[in-house]
Design a protein around this motif. Structure first.
Motif, PDB file in Angstrom:
ATOM      1  N   MET A   1     138.600  -9.010  51.764  1.00 34.31           N
ATOM      2  CA  MET A   1     138.885  -7.861  52.616  1.00 34.31           C
ATOM      3  C   MET A   1     137.960  -7.880  53.816  1.00 34.31           C
ATOM      4  SD  MET A   1     138.786  -3.868  51.560  1.00 34.31           S
ATOM      5  CE  MET A   1     137.472  -3.011  52.442  1.00 34.31           C
ATOM      6  N   SER A   2     138.542  -8.196  54.994  1.00 35.98           N
ATOM      7  CA  SER A   2     137.732  -8.242  56.213  1.00 35.98           C
ATOM      8  C   SER A   2     137.409  -6.820  56.663  1.00 35.98           C
ATOM      9  CB  SER A   2     138.501  -8.977  57.308  1.00 35.98           C
ATOM     10  OG  SER A   2     139.700  -8.293  57.601  1.00 35.98           O
ATOM     11  N   ASP A   3     136.720  -6.712  57.772  1.00 36.98           N
ATOM     12  CA  ASP A   3     136.344  -5.399  58.258  1.00 36.98           C
ATOM     13  C   ASP A   3     137.536  -4.638  58.804  1.00 36.98           C
ATOM     14  OD1 ASP A   3     133.807  -5.170  57.510  1.00 36.98           O
ATOM     15  OD2 ASP A   3     132.900  -5.410  59.488  1.00 36.98           O
ATOM     16  N   SER A   4     137.517  -3.371  58.565  1.00 40.66           N
ATOM     17  CA  SER A   4     138.626  -2.547  59.023  1.00 40.66           C
ATOM     18  C   SER A   4     138.539  -2.307  60.521  1.00 40.66           C
ATOM     19  CB  SER A   4     138.607  -1.212  58.289  1.00 40.66           C
ATOM     20  OG  SER A   4     138.919  -1.383  56.934  1.00 40.66           O
ATOM     21  N   PRO A   5     139.662  -2.406  61.210  1.00 39.82           N
ATOM     22  CA  PRO A   5     139.677  -2.041  62.627  1.00 39.82           C
ATOM     23  C   PRO A   5     139.442  -0.540  62.777  1.00 39.82           C
ATOM     24  CG  PRO A   5     141.904  -2.443  61.818  1.00 39.82           C
ATOM     25  CD  PRO A   5     140.967  -2.836  60.719  1.00 39.82           C
TER      26      PRO A   5
ATOM     27  N   LEU B   1     147.003  -4.417  64.867  1.00 41.77           N
ATOM     28  CA  LEU B   1     145.647  -4.510  64.321  1.00 41.77           C
ATOM     29  C   LEU B   1     145.600  -4.159  62.833  1.00 41.77           C
ATOM     30  CD1 LEU B   1     144.735  -4.977  67.137  1.00 41.77           C
ATOM     31  CD2 LEU B   1     143.183  -3.064  66.990  1.00 41.77           C
ATOM     32  N   GLY B   2     146.628  -3.469  62.357  1.00 43.32           N
ATOM     33  CA  GLY B   2     146.589  -2.991  60.982  1.00 43.32           C
ATOM     34  C   GLY B   2     145.569  -1.881  60.833  1.00 43.32           C
TER      35      GLY B   2
ATOM     36  N   ARG C   1     143.975   1.663  60.077  1.00 38.40           N
ATOM     37  CA  ARG C   1     144.163   2.774  59.152  1.00 38.40           C
ATOM     38  C   ARG C   1     143.014   3.735  59.372  1.00 38.40           C
ATOM     39  NH1 ARG C   1     147.242   0.525  54.978  1.00 38.40           N
ATOM     40  NH2 ARG C   1     145.733  -1.163  55.001  1.00 38.40           N
ATOM     41  N   ARG C   2     143.304   5.015  59.497  1.00 41.16           N
ATOM     42  CA  ARG C   2     142.210   5.945  59.784  1.00 41.16           C
ATOM     43  C   ARG C   2     141.253   6.027  58.604  1.00 41.16           C
ATOM     44  NH1 ARG C   2     144.681  11.901  59.254  1.00 41.16           N
ATOM     45  NH2 ARG C   2     143.041  12.362  60.745  1.00 41.16           N
ATOM     46  N   ASN C   3     140.031   6.321  58.924  1.00 41.30           N
ATOM     47  CA  ASN C   3     138.974   6.415  57.912  1.00 41.30           C
ATOM     48  C   ASN C   3     138.715   7.885  57.613  1.00 41.30           C
ATOM     49  OD1 ASN C   3     136.544   6.577  56.555  1.00 41.30           O
ATOM     50  ND2 ASN C   3     135.733   4.734  57.525  1.00 41.30           N
TER      51      ASN C   3
ATOM     52  N   ALA D   1     135.130   9.123  57.268  1.00 41.71           N
ATOM     53  CA  ALA D   1     134.463   9.397  58.544  1.00 41.71           C
ATOM     54  C   ALA D   1     134.945  10.728  59.116  1.00 41.71           C
ATOM     55  CB  ALA D   1     134.723   8.263  59.524  1.00 41.71           C
TER      56      ALA D   1
END
Lengths: 333, 333
Positions: free
Chosen positions: B1-5, B46-47, B49-51, B54
């Motif tokens: 799992m790479s870093d989330s955009p 980018l794929g 997804r809101r965090n 946060a």
DNA sequence: TTGTATGCGTTATCAT
DNA sequence: ATGATAACGCATACAA
């Protein structure tokens, strides 16, 4: 509920820098005892509690939370699963967010999306019968995923299954060994994965004894225990001498039919249930180690969270044939 | 799992300001369709997804999460409760974090603390038998709290109870009405709140008929169904003509004893259970509407989350006497 | 050992 | 309608 005091409030109250409070709160050692005491006092008097949600958005930190999507938490099968997962997670300091899909794909999908937005560290899923969105089309990064009970085509996930085929086979074999020539299959629709697998095991056992499958004594439309009871009542009048009940509802249905008609047939059910031990005779069942499935799922998820990059696997857990007496024919008087 | 955009990534990709993306993501209307499209494309490519973690730390925003502490999610009583709460919460867009205390005070306390650190919006608790920390001594702001099944001395919480006294009274009365002169009480320790209440109802029913309580036929040490079975076996040889089984395990124990000895007494249990409907005769029980308790708890929590400041209440939900036949004495031949 | 300054991903203010 | 900037509560380079 008034506003929560923050680290900043504590720092101000204790006349210390923010960073020092952070150190104290995170259990760092190198810290002046005098300041530590001042901080402790400030925390106590302000009623400070750290905000893990805020901490979790920092790089390298996570929510320490697992997502769990099952069919229905009020079903003993899934609640047993939940308990095992929850317990394992708690041991690692993790919480579990659980959600019931009620076998509805759209609900399942919403939960998946929301869990990812919540940034859970891993997701454990019992895939709903009505399939949801293809996991392979989900955009963006996806946390570790483990499927339980039913396989899903999503290569980056691990899968944990029970040996449905083997369990059904051994149950059917046992009935045959006790003298049954015509064993009926009573279960739900064969479009359901587990049903299909159990039916396969049933067929395999028959084949091994050279017995042809007789569609007339295969019931695959018993969606409730009432359905099953009706079907079993009919089977009692047909040329059948044993019953393999392919799920809980089928087992209960058979018992209801036996009670209703005052007659019984040798039978074995798939999946244990509370009432099984109370009957006369007690009901023999193929038992899955549900807790072990949950524990294993949690274990794998945490491995993935830690290393992540070993090849994905499918685990098939053994089932146990628990013989309690119901597989034996009544003595002929 | 790479870093989330992040939103920033989306803004850059779409050549738009951060705030515009935020507007778009939050469904604001006043937004240029051209930019909206660019943003939509960027999100897709980018794929993104809101965090929510946060978002939740912003003032006025919350985790939209409820905490639930119960004894043991694998117990049907609590899993039924969980389902009701979870369902209600899901309808409001809330998730439920559930944790099993296993009746251990220290575990319960840890969960409470952690849930508050996680900033859940409300906590629903089945207080553990082994009491935890006094809620009144908890420092800092506490979210809305609702207790279920057992009362706790914490004025700012609401409490939801079942009518244990009334249920036990009506069950005992029913047994007496069917001709029983000596009704035994079989249950767990009277130090347990619900046991105490049910014992009270039992005593009230006897008193109403002028029957003195006979300590010799009051069993309050049946911690398991095996214990209960042993006790009931003894009672079968004593001068007893009916049994009030004060909980599930007592009911099952009675059934085991009946099966073992081949004799039975009229009986009514407290709390329904799966096997109750399968017996011969089927077991009559005092039934709690567990789902309603859960639903009510969720409803109250959300009221508190919304307005908060109405006086706290204790709700006592009615029980139902479900007669299935086991309360009737066997006909004398 | 302690503090300053910066950033995490988001929403809000306020000016444009 | 849009954007630059600040702020939410926390943790961490890095400086002192």
């Amino acid at each position: 509920m008034s506003d929560s005091p923050t680290m900043n409030d504590v720092a101000r109250e204790a006349n210390v820098a923010l960073k020092t409070v952070s150190r104290y709160v995170n259990g760092q050692t190198n810290i002046n005892p005098v300041l530590a005491q001042r901080i402790a006092d400030a925390i106590a008097s302000l009623g400070y509690r750290r905000n893990l949600a805020a901490a979790s958005i920092r790089p390298g930190w996570t929510s320490k939370t697992l997502g769990l999507i099952i069919s229905d938490i009020s079903n003993p099968y899934y609640s047993t699963l939940s308990k095992a997962i929850e317990t394992y997670a708690a041991d690692q300091g993790f919480f579990v967010i659980s959600a019931s899909s009620d076998e509805i794909g759209e609900k399942h999908d919403r939960f998946v999306e929301r869990l990812m937005e919540q940034r859970v560290d891993g997701i454990i899923v019992v895939p709903p019968r009505e399939p949801g969105r293809d996991w392979n089309t989900l955009p963006g990064p996806i946390p570790p995923v483990v499927f339980i009970d039913r396989p899903v085509d999503f290569p980056q996930a691990d899968i944990i299954l029970a040996d449905n085929v083997g369990g059904a086979r051994s149950a059917t074999e046992e009935l045959i060994s006790n003298g049954a020539k015509k064993v009926a299959f009573v279960g739900d629709a064969l479009s359901i994965y587990t049903m299909r697998e159990r039916y396969r095991g049933y067929c395999e056992a028959l084949a091994a004894r050279g017995i042809p499958v007789d569609d007339g004594i295969v019931v695959s439309a018993a969606h409730s225990s009432e359905d099953a009871a009706a079907a079993v009542s009919q089977l009692l009048d047909a040329d059948v001498d044993a019953i393999f009940a392919a799920n809980n509802r089928a087992s209960v249905g058979a018992l209801l039919a036996f009670r209703e008609t005052g007659r019984r047939l040798p039978m074995i059910g798939f999946d244990d249930f509370e009432a099984a031990k109370l009957g006369e005779p007690a009901v023999s069942v193929v038992s899955q180690d549900i807790s072990e499935m949950g524990r294993k799922a949690a274990e794998i998820i945490f491995e993935r969270i830690a290393h992540a990059e070993t090849p994905r696997r499918t685990y098939v857990l053994p089932t146990t044939l628990v013989l309690r007496g119901s597989e034996i024919p009544d003595p002929v008087l």
